[in-house]
Write an enzyme that holds these catalytic residues in place. Structure first.
Site: not given
Length: 562
Positions: A38, A264, A274
């Site tokens: 994104e 992850r 982020k």
RNA sequence: UGGGGCGUAGCCAAGCGGUAAGGCAACGGGUUUUGGUCCCGUGAUCCCAGGUUCGAAUCCUGGCGCCCCAGCCA
């Protein structure tokens, strides 16, 4: 079957095993993957794990990997991020060829599919507010309750949805929801929102739309449109897979992708989120997304981490489904491994201490041969100027040496690398007792660093000729946080290491460093790997220490202290 | 007390019923004109408890622990 590194087992990780099976059984002719960022922030090393997986798998199974931006939320996304992300992926060493896509490319198709769902009675327009929807959703243990608008007829739904598109309603006034099951144990199936009204310009589609699909309504369909075969994502999407499948089951999609989830990356002494990284930037705890202490790809790049090292790291950490916290030391090991091979050696003194060779003629100098890289015979050698006045590292002298200190001390003899053996004769000190000048004598017979009589010295020191040295600023970096799991106690900022950046302004470099090229890594002998920082100007060199060399002496000392 | 995952050495991670790979870290040693690199060596019976089996980290049952999910974020 291809193995990319020594530690991968014959079958590869569970994802490669699945793909291998799918190809072997003819389920798919080739593997098509995608990396779907994104564009709402910068890529970090956690993304590198995913990039290496997706592009790696495509290369190993003669398939392809798409770069697809998941740009379904214009309130958070920016063109700046799109460009930065593309630059980072390329820098990491991957090429998506012609396969650059945007979820926004599919907005029209997605809209038609939403209509398709409405017509089939599988979706409805809901007038409830966000809070009301939340209240109707139920809880983890209690089922939800149906919205009063759930039984609207197809014609009304179609009419309302069309008017949502044309901009008749305000943000949040209505949403389109899938009509699945408000009592589902999996909360994602309790009539998830498919479209929301957002009167916000989009980086790609401008003002064309005021309704935008949610992640769930865009991702799987985008995969299907692109004929992605294996949609690889992280564990938190595991709960979404039933919805991913439900949508593909109820839509006229051209292919049938499958989603697989992996854990992850978590890295010690830093954060990979982020949101948190943006907080560090916004609140000024670092200088920006590309601050060399940041785990962002732009930060690591500026710091001097080679892309090869990051790819190597990605291969070594493996691929599994269990939560893990990978040791930062492994990343640093990969960096040293790569840089040891490629970085030419130079000499630089970070904390200078003056040395005068009393029996070396004043005003005289000479050039000495120095090997550029002992790991690479082809790298050749260079000349380094030597003279009466030199600088050595402050740490390389002790007036009262501790046990096993092999460096310079009163009466002791050491080697100056590629130069001569020198013996310390006396020390000059300032009022505080700190040494200011070390007076030595040298043995002319040891030119180049070997004693013809075969005598040995314990220590070899790096040095720089005072008359020829260039000055520079050097920035040393440590972990951004003081603990391996920053924020674990609930206060991330309290764990910031106030000493993560140390700036040295009095550094002296051997003259050949004057024309160091911008992207060129260099090893300062006995110190570490360095690279020019973009802050460098023609008048002022600034270098970043990428990573220090391993230092067993420092470890021994630390242990002695403890 | 809902659903979905996961538990193999300090940190990662192979293992897919036949008797515990590998890497990092740590520690010891060798080579060395970088206390670097390189080389050699040192560590586990697999969350726990039962069960099946000639044989179980792998299969079954029951526990325990950790992670994720109640955004009109992704």
């Amino acid at each position: 079957m291809t193995t990319t590194n020594s530690d991968s087992a014959p079958g590869g990780d569970f994802i490669r095993q699945i793909i291998g099976d799918d190809l072997r059984t003819g389920r798919h002719g080739g593997a098509v993957t995608r990396f779907p960022p994104e564009p709402n922030g910068y890529l970090h090393i956690g993304h590198a794990k995913s990039i290496c997986l997706n592009f790696g798998v495509a290369a190993e199974f003669s398939g392809r990997c798409h770069l697809r931006f998941d740009d379904t939320n214009p309130t958070k996304e920016e063109q700046e991020y799109i460009e930065a992300i593309m630059a980072d992926v390329r820098w990491l060493g991957f090429d998506w060829g012609a396969h650059l896509y945007f979820a926004s490319d599919y907005f029209e198709t997605l809209y038609e599919w939403a209509v398709h769902l409405i017509e089939a009675g599988h979706a409805y327009v809901d007038d409830l507010t966000a809070e009301e929807i939340r209240d109707h959703r139920g809880t983890l243990t209690a089922p939800g309750t149906d919205s009063p608008y759930r039984e609207r007829d197809v014609a009304e739904n179609l009419d309302l949805f069309g008017r949502m598109r044309t901009g008749e309603f305000a943000d949040g006034a209505r949403v389109l929801r899938a009509r699945i099951d408000m009592a589902a144990a999996n909360i994602n199936l309790r009539d998830p929102v498919l479209y929301r009204i957002l009167h916000s310009p989009h980086p790609r589609t401008g003002d064309d739309w005021c309704i935008y699909p949610t992640y769930d309504f865009a991702h799987g369909q985008s995969d299907a449109i692109e004929h992605v075969t294996h949609s690889l994502c992280t564990l938190e999407f595991e709960d979404h897979r039933p919805l991913y499948d439900w949508l593909l089951d109820h839509l006229p999609v051209p292919s049938r992708p499958r989603q697989y989830e992996f854990a992850r990356l978590n890295l010690s002494y830093t954060v990979l989120s982020k949101r948190l990284l943006m907080k560090l930037v916004d609140e000024g705890h670092v200088r920006g997304w590309d601050d060399p202490r940041m785990p962002t790809l732009s930060g690591l790049r500026r710091r001097g981490f080679p892309p090869e090292a990051i790819r190597d790291f990605a291969g070594r950490i493996g691929m599994a489904k269990r939560d893990s916290l990978v040791d930062m030391a492994l990343l640093e090991h990969c960096v040293r491994l790569q840089l040891n091979r490629e970085a030419p050696r130079r000499m630089a003194v970070l904390r200078p201490l003056k040395v005068v060779i009393e029996n070396y003629p004043e005003g005289q100098s000479e050039m000495l041969d120095a090997i550029n890289n002992p790991e690479d015979a082809g790298a050749g050698s260079r000349e380094v100027p030597f003279g009466r006045d030199l600088y050595i590292e402050r740490d390389d002298f002790m007036e009262e040496p501790v046990r096993k200190f092999h460096r310079l001390a009163p009466g002791k003899e050491v080697r100056l690398r590629y130069a001569y053996f020198i013996t310390c004769q006396s020390v000059e000190k300032d009022q505080t007792g700190a040494p200011t000048v070390i007076r030595c004598t040298y043995d002319p017979a040891t030119r180049g660093g070997d004693a013809p009589d075969g005598r040995k010295v314990k220590g070899t020191l790096h040095w720089v000729s005072a008359a020829h040295a260039a000055s520079a600023e050097v920035r040393l970096y440590g972990h951004l946080f003081t603990r391996p799991d920053p924020g674990a106690d609930g206060d991330l900022l309290a764990d910031l290491d106030p000493n993560s950046l140390e700036t040295l302004t009095e550094c002296r470099l051997e003259p050949s460093l004057a024309d160091l090229a911008p992207g060129q890594p260099v090893q300062f002998e006995r110190l570490g790997y360095f690279r020019l920082d973009p802050d460098t100007t023609t008048a002022h060199q600034v270098l970043n220490r990428t990573v220090p060399l391993r230092d067993s002496w420092a470890r021994t000392q630390a242990r002695a202290k403890a």
